[in-house]
Structures are given as structure tokens and as C-alpha cells.
Design an enzyme around this catalytic site. Sequence first.
Site, short mmCIF file in Angstrom:
data_model
loop_
_atom_site.label_atom_id
_atom_site.label_comp_id
_atom_site.label_asym_id
_atom_site.label_seq_id
_atom_site.Cartn_x
_atom_site.Cartn_y
_atom_site.Cartn_z
N GLU A 1 50.23 25.46 83.57
CA GLU A 1 49.40 26.66 83.48
C GLU A 1 48.44 26.76 84.66
O GLU A 1 48.19 27.86 85.18
CB GLU A 1 48.62 26.66 82.17
CG GLU A 1 49.47 26.73 80.91
CD GLU A 1 50.11 28.09 80.69
OE1 GLU A 1 49.88 29.00 81.50
OE2 GLU A 1 50.86 28.23 79.70
N ASP B 1 62.46 28.20 80.19
CA ASP B 1 62.61 29.48 80.88
C ASP B 1 62.38 29.44 82.39
O ASP B 1 63.28 29.73 83.18
CB ASP B 1 61.74 30.55 80.22
CG ASP B 1 60.32 30.07 79.90
OD1 ASP B 1 59.96 28.94 80.28
OD2 ASP B 1 59.57 30.84 79.27
N GLU C 1 57.41 38.84 69.10
CA GLU C 1 57.43 37.54 69.74
C GLU C 1 58.80 36.88 69.64
O GLU C 1 59.27 36.25 70.58
CB GLU C 1 56.35 36.65 69.12
CG GLU C 1 56.28 35.24 69.69
CD GLU C 1 55.69 35.15 71.08
OE1 GLU C 1 55.59 34.03 71.60
OE2 GLU C 1 55.33 36.20 71.66
N GLU D 1 57.45 39.97 79.57
CA GLU D 1 58.81 39.74 80.04
C GLU D 1 59.74 40.95 79.93
O GLU D 1 60.58 41.18 80.81
CB GLU D 1 59.42 38.54 79.30
CG GLU D 1 58.81 37.20 79.66
CD GLU D 1 57.48 36.94 78.98
OE1 GLU D 1 56.77 35.99 79.38
OE2 GLU D 1 57.13 37.68 78.03
#
EC number: 3.2.1.-
Length: 540
Positions: free
Chosen positions: A120, A250, A357, A399
Site C-alpha cells: 500500500e 490481481d 464488491e 476497477e
Amino acid sequence: MISAQRIALSLALAGSAFAASIQAPNIVLPASAAANRAAVLDIFTESYAAYTKFAFGHDDLNPLSETFVDDRNGWGATIVDAMDTMHIMGLETLFLQAVNFSSTIDFSKSQTPDTVSVFETTIRYLGGLLSAYEQSNFQFPILLQKAKEVGDKLVFAWVGSNDIPFGEIVFATNTPQIATSNIAEAGTLTLEMETLTKYTGNQTYANFALKAVEHIANLPAPLPGLAAQGIDPTSGEFVGGYVTWGGGSDSYFEYLIKHARLSNTNNNLFADTWHTAVDSSIKVLKRTSTVGNHVYLADFDENTILHIGSHLACYNGGNWIMGGKMLNNQTIVDIALELVDACWNTYAGDATGIGPEAFAYISSDGNFTGGDPITPEQLAFYNKHGYYITSSDYIQRPEVLESNFYAFRATGDTKYLDRAASAVRSFNTFLKTPGGFACLNDVNNVTAPLLDAGESFWYAEVLKYLYLTFDDPNHISLDDFVFNTEAHPFIAPPAKAVYGSPNSILTPTGSFQLKQGPPLPAISPNAKLPTPIPVPPLQL
């Protein structure tokens, strides 16, 4: 060895245009684009005004309670994440204020919590600082200095000769924490670290990140090219054999092809591994819903297909568009556009026009998800929409709109503009509060309470991708920039004619036998940095 004839053939197939040309030529924006772009700008300025009023200097705004939370170490994540978006949108005063704030961040220790996420921190802080440095035409070397301060801390995640970094660090003591990681955390560091190397001249940063990706790509995988999700930094081995294009995996897959483009490396491992992963996914994971014929990528665990999807995984359409264009492979691009359509369908089917989600679906091979059995209500929803909701919240994920942006830039088809405009209307209708834009508890219930939460990637990703969808296609062109996974664009060199090997489907390292999960009978369908130039704090 690749023969000169094969190279010449590859170049001939690429034609006069670069194989990596991602954007369609001569895209013409309709007159409505300007109003929609202005609407996105309004959402940004309203959101940021609320953040400034109630949370400035902290990581995120809680818009309902008009309070703040420091869940990204208290360094002002929203400010750093939003900085390049401000510059792209022409918000110069806000941008200068953000530079001024960033110049004062103390990265020597975390404010809260004690541990720092390597992943992050890399994608938000390091990526945000470096992209803002580039976007402002290198006018503020303090941004590079601060990026170096972050990078000098992050390298402590690699212990001894380990190729895989630990997932967390205590910055105050440079002590790595948390032994088990995943390939997204370990394999999503290359774009940022190699950009830091580019501007500091210190190859160490890039070397650390690259050895992690090379290690993962060379491990025997559950499916060819498709690495397992879990990995142990100490042993360097996979933990389990779960395969997904969703969270935890991902951005490792995303960065394989993006690193190849940003670096123009002659090491074909990255583009070839990505190509193999896509090929395996088409052969093994690709599923079509029995209702609506929507195309999804399943998850895979212990040779079993799981018929599930997620908002996080919906970046895959945009990533496949990019990689398919780079490889001059129209089959990949065509499937990518189908993935984009299926993910948009999860927005179009909900009462709020905003996607959930997580979701699931039924295909010709069954409906096994590895989770709870489908309920009668979910089945009824599926029979109408071709998917059903398994986690109903919306936490400002980007996304779906990210892939929609790639699809528009690659095709020029105005249906993608219509979709983006629909999202803008939904955000204004269902997320807007007096204290800023909030999150949804239930995307299919317009009367459900909102969630008192906000995310820095609302500014970095959602609103940037929406704005650029309606903006001049030559502004931050996909042929000139590579976006990191937090949507921070990095300047890319001119594209190569060919990416990857002429025959880039890697030989499988093992064999597998696919099996179905148990049926559900009730519903079964048929060097060193030069001394920075001192920059005094900006006075606004």
C-alpha cells in the site's frame, strides 16, 4: 535463440504501426463529454473540500460523522494519492497545497498504526509522489526527495538473500513483519521502484522489486503462467494453490505486462508469463453465464472451478486490452472487451447503478462457488441479470470504470462514455452527503444506510479514470503513460514494435486434471541520489 527471420516476421506482422499502440486513432469526443467532465471535476472538488474541512492532513475522511481515520500510517494518504489527479484536472492551487504538505511528511516512522504495508505504501505514497513529480514537469525536486525517503525504508522488506519481501515493516526500527504474503503484495512494486531508480540513478530499488517478480514467475504454478496467490517470503514457496485474477493476486498479473511496457526490457519473461497466464485463463478459467452470455474469469482451487467474481478482478478487461494490443493479439482484445461488458453488467443490474464488491454466476459446468448455497432470491436475481450478489457493499472501487476507460480509449465507441456518465449520475444520487461522498452498504437497496467511510483511491483512481474518459484522448494517452495499480501515470518511453517472444506461450511445468465442485441440485441449470535542491515550503 530467436532467428533473424522470426524477428523480421514479427516486425512484418506488427505492420507500420507499433504493436503496442493501445489507443484508437482519431477519437472524436461528442459535445456531451465536456459537461460530463465538468461533473466529474465537481465531484472531485466537493469531495476534497469536505476532506479539507474535516480531515486535512489525515489519511481518509469519514463523511457521515465528519471525522477522519489514519489507516495508512497517518501521512495524509488522500493528499498524496490525489496530487497527480489535481494536476491532471488543472487544480493548480490544490496541487501546490498538496506539494507543500508532502514536503513536510515525516516518513521516518509511522504515525499510526505501527506497521507499514509495503504494498500500500508503494502504490499510494511512492507512486503518488513520483507521478506528481513527473506530471509537474519535475519542478518540485522535494517530491523526489520524499519518494527516496519512502524507498529507502521499503527496501528493508527484503531480508538477507530472500527474493520475496515481507509484507509489513515497522519504519521506526526498519523491522520486517508478517512472514506470509501474497503475490499481489510481493509482485506489485516494479513500476514504482524502477521509476525511483530512473530518477535517482540507484539501481538497487528496481533490482529488489524485479527479483521478486522473477522469482514468482519462475516458480512451478498451479496452471501455466498462473501463480498461486499465497507466498512465504522466508521459503520463497507458494502457500496453497489458489488461483485468481482478483484480490491477493490481481496486480501481480497486471504488472507483468505493465513492467514490460514501462521499461521496454529485453527480458521477455514478463510479457511471456503474462501471455501464458492469459492463455491458461482462456483455456481453463473462462466461463460464460447461462443467462445473458456474460464472460467471466473463474477462480481455481485444488483443480476446482469457483464461479465467482469481484469488483477488484474487474480491472482484468482493461489489462487484457493493453496486453492484447501490445502483443498484436486481437483474440485477447476481443475477449477483454467481453470481460469489460460483463463487469459493467454488474453496475447496470443493480438498483443504484453501482456494482457490488463480489458476485457469482452460473455457467454450463455448474454453479459451485466454494461458499454458501445460492438462495431463492439470488437465483431470481441471476435469472434476470446473469449474475448474483454475494457481497453487496461498494467501497469506492475503481476497477470497472478503469476497464471502461481502457475500452473507450482502445475503441472510441461512445457506449463507454454513456456508461461512465451513468456512473457519475449514480455517484451524485447515492453517494453524496453533506460531509462528502460516502460508501454504500447495499448497491441493490436505495434506502439502505450509507457506510461512513472514504478511500484515498476515490481521488487517485475513480475520479481520475472518469475524468480522463471524458477528456481529450491525447491527454495522458495510453500510448505515452503506464498507470500503476493506484492509477498514478508514469511517463513511458516510445513503444517497441514487439513485446515478448514470437512464440510466447511457455511450456507448462506440470499437468492438471480439472474437476467440478459438488453440484447444487436445487438450482443446477442445464547508485546514489544526487543531493536534492532544497525547496522551501510553498506559501499559499
